[in-house]
Design an enzyme around this catalytic site. Structure first.
Site, mmCIF file in Angstrom:
data_model
loop_
_atom_site.group_PDB
_atom_site.id
_atom_site.type_symbol
_atom_site.label_atom_id
_atom_site.label_comp_id
_atom_site.label_asym_id
_atom_site.label_seq_id
_atom_site.Cartn_x
_atom_site.Cartn_y
_atom_site.Cartn_z
ATOM 1 N N HIS A 187 5.750 -11.909 6.111
ATOM 2 C CA HIS A 187 5.660 -11.408 4.731
ATOM 3 C C HIS A 187 7.042 -11.139 4.168
ATOM 4 C CE1 HIS A 187 5.365 -7.966 7.477
ATOM 5 N NE2 HIS A 187 6.011 -7.262 6.555
ATOM 6 N N HIS A 223 12.144 -3.764 12.296
ATOM 7 C CA HIS A 223 11.316 -3.000 11.352
ATOM 8 C C HIS A 223 10.042 -3.727 10.926
ATOM 9 C CE1 HIS A 223 10.526 0.125 8.369
ATOM 10 N NE2 HIS A 223 11.556 0.782 8.853
ATOM 11 N N GLN A 224 9.632 -4.754 11.683
ATOM 12 C CA GLN A 224 8.362 -5.403 11.338
ATOM 13 C C GLN A 224 7.216 -4.569 11.904
ATOM 14 O OE1 GLN A 224 7.787 -9.432 12.818
ATOM 15 N NE2 GLN A 224 6.166 -9.846 11.333
ATOM 16 N N ILE A 234 0.824 -1.220 0.000
ATOM 17 C CA ILE A 234 0.000 0.000 0.000
ATOM 18 C C ILE A 234 0.855 1.266 0.000
ATOM 19 C CG2 ILE A 234 -0.254 0.398 2.499
ATOM 20 C CD1 ILE A 234 -3.284 0.683 1.981
HETATM 21 P P1 5GP Z 1 6.985 -4.524 7.580
HETATM 22 O O1 5GP Z 1 7.642 -3.251 8.071
HETATM 23 O O2 5GP Z 1 6.090 -5.163 8.614
HETATM 24 O O3 5GP Z 1 8.002 -5.488 7.011
HETATM 25 O O4 5GP Z 1 6.112 -4.104 6.343
HETATM 26 C C1 5GP Z 1 4.719 -4.048 6.343
HETATM 27 C C2 5GP Z 1 4.306 -3.562 4.981
HETATM 28 O O5 5GP Z 1 2.910 -3.718 4.848
HETATM 29 C C3 5GP Z 1 4.625 -2.080 4.708
HETATM 30 O O6 5GP Z 1 5.445 -1.969 3.563
HETATM 31 C C4 5GP Z 1 3.253 -1.459 4.506
HETATM 32 O O7 5GP Z 1 3.246 -0.445 3.528
HETATM 33 C C5 5GP Z 1 2.400 -2.635 4.120
HETATM 34 N N1 5GP Z 1 0.997 -2.516 4.491
HETATM 35 C C6 5GP Z 1 0.517 -2.160 5.701
HETATM 36 N N2 5GP Z 1 -0.826 -2.155 5.705
HETATM 37 C C7 5GP Z 1 -1.198 -2.534 4.453
HETATM 38 C C8 5GP Z 1 -2.474 -2.714 3.844
HETATM 39 O O8 5GP Z 1 -3.536 -2.525 4.439
HETATM 40 N N3 5GP Z 1 -2.473 -3.118 2.550
HETATM 41 C C9 5GP Z 1 -1.315 -3.334 1.847
HETATM 42 N N4 5GP Z 1 -1.426 -3.721 0.578
HETATM 43 N N5 5GP Z 1 -0.099 -3.169 2.400
HETATM 44 C C10 5GP Z 1 -0.039 -2.763 3.688
#
Ligand code: 5GP
Length: 139
Positions: A98, A91-92, A30
């Site tokens: 994912h 950074h999670q 997103i």
């Molecule tokens: P993390 O920092 O946990 O590795 O990354 C989480 C990712 O999920 C971020 O890049 C963020 O932009 C994405 N993200 C968070 N909420 C949503 C959502 O509701 N939809 C989508 N498509 N991506 C999301």
């Protein structure tokens, strides 16, 4: 605890779907940090990589190169990073496993990395401890 990705898996929230089978879903991030930034998640609901079952991990491993090939083809870049964060200090932000696939079309677009080598503990001793931990895990 339920996460935003559980809500996407459950169809409660929309996503721009890229790939789906019985085990894996891939969709556009997103808030992309480069064009084509794609997320790949297991349908198994685990927060961290090391919690995944062997089957879920195998299915993810099977899907990742296929999705990466599509990202390369469509982004026009064969350069990309695969990022997988575990835990808030790492950074999670979303606590459902994912993988990010992030095109790196040029040196200043995509994922920036600070790589700071440290004074490492004895690698032979460390490797021995890791071998023991892996053997214990497999037993
Ligand atoms: P993390 O920092 O946990 O590795 O990354 C989480 C990712 O999920 C971020 O890049 C963020 O932009 C994405 N993200 C968070 N909420 C949503 C959502 O509701 N939809 C989508 N498509 N991506 C999301």
């Amino acid at each position: 605890m339920s996460t935003i990705f559980d809500r996407i898996l459950d169809g409660e929230l929309p996503c721009h779907r890229v790939f789906e089978n019985d085990h894996v879903l891939a969709f556009m991030d997103i808030a992309p940090i480069s064009a084509g930034h794609t997320l790949v998640i297991p349908k198994e609901r685990k927060a961290r990589l090391h919690e995944l079952s062997d089957d879920a991990a195998a299915e993810l491993g099977r899907a990742l190169p296929r999705i990466a090939r599509a990202v390369c083809k469509v982004s026009g870049s064969e350069d990309y990073n695969v990022l997988q964060n575990n835990g808030a200090p790492a950074h999670q932000a979303v606590f459902h496993v994912h993988f990010h696939i992030i095109p790196r079309p040029t040196a200043n677009v995509g994922l920036g990395i600070d790589w700071n080598p440290i004074e490492a503990p004895d690698p032979a001793e460390y490797a021995e401890k890791l071998r023991a931990a892996i053997a214990e895990d497999a037993a």
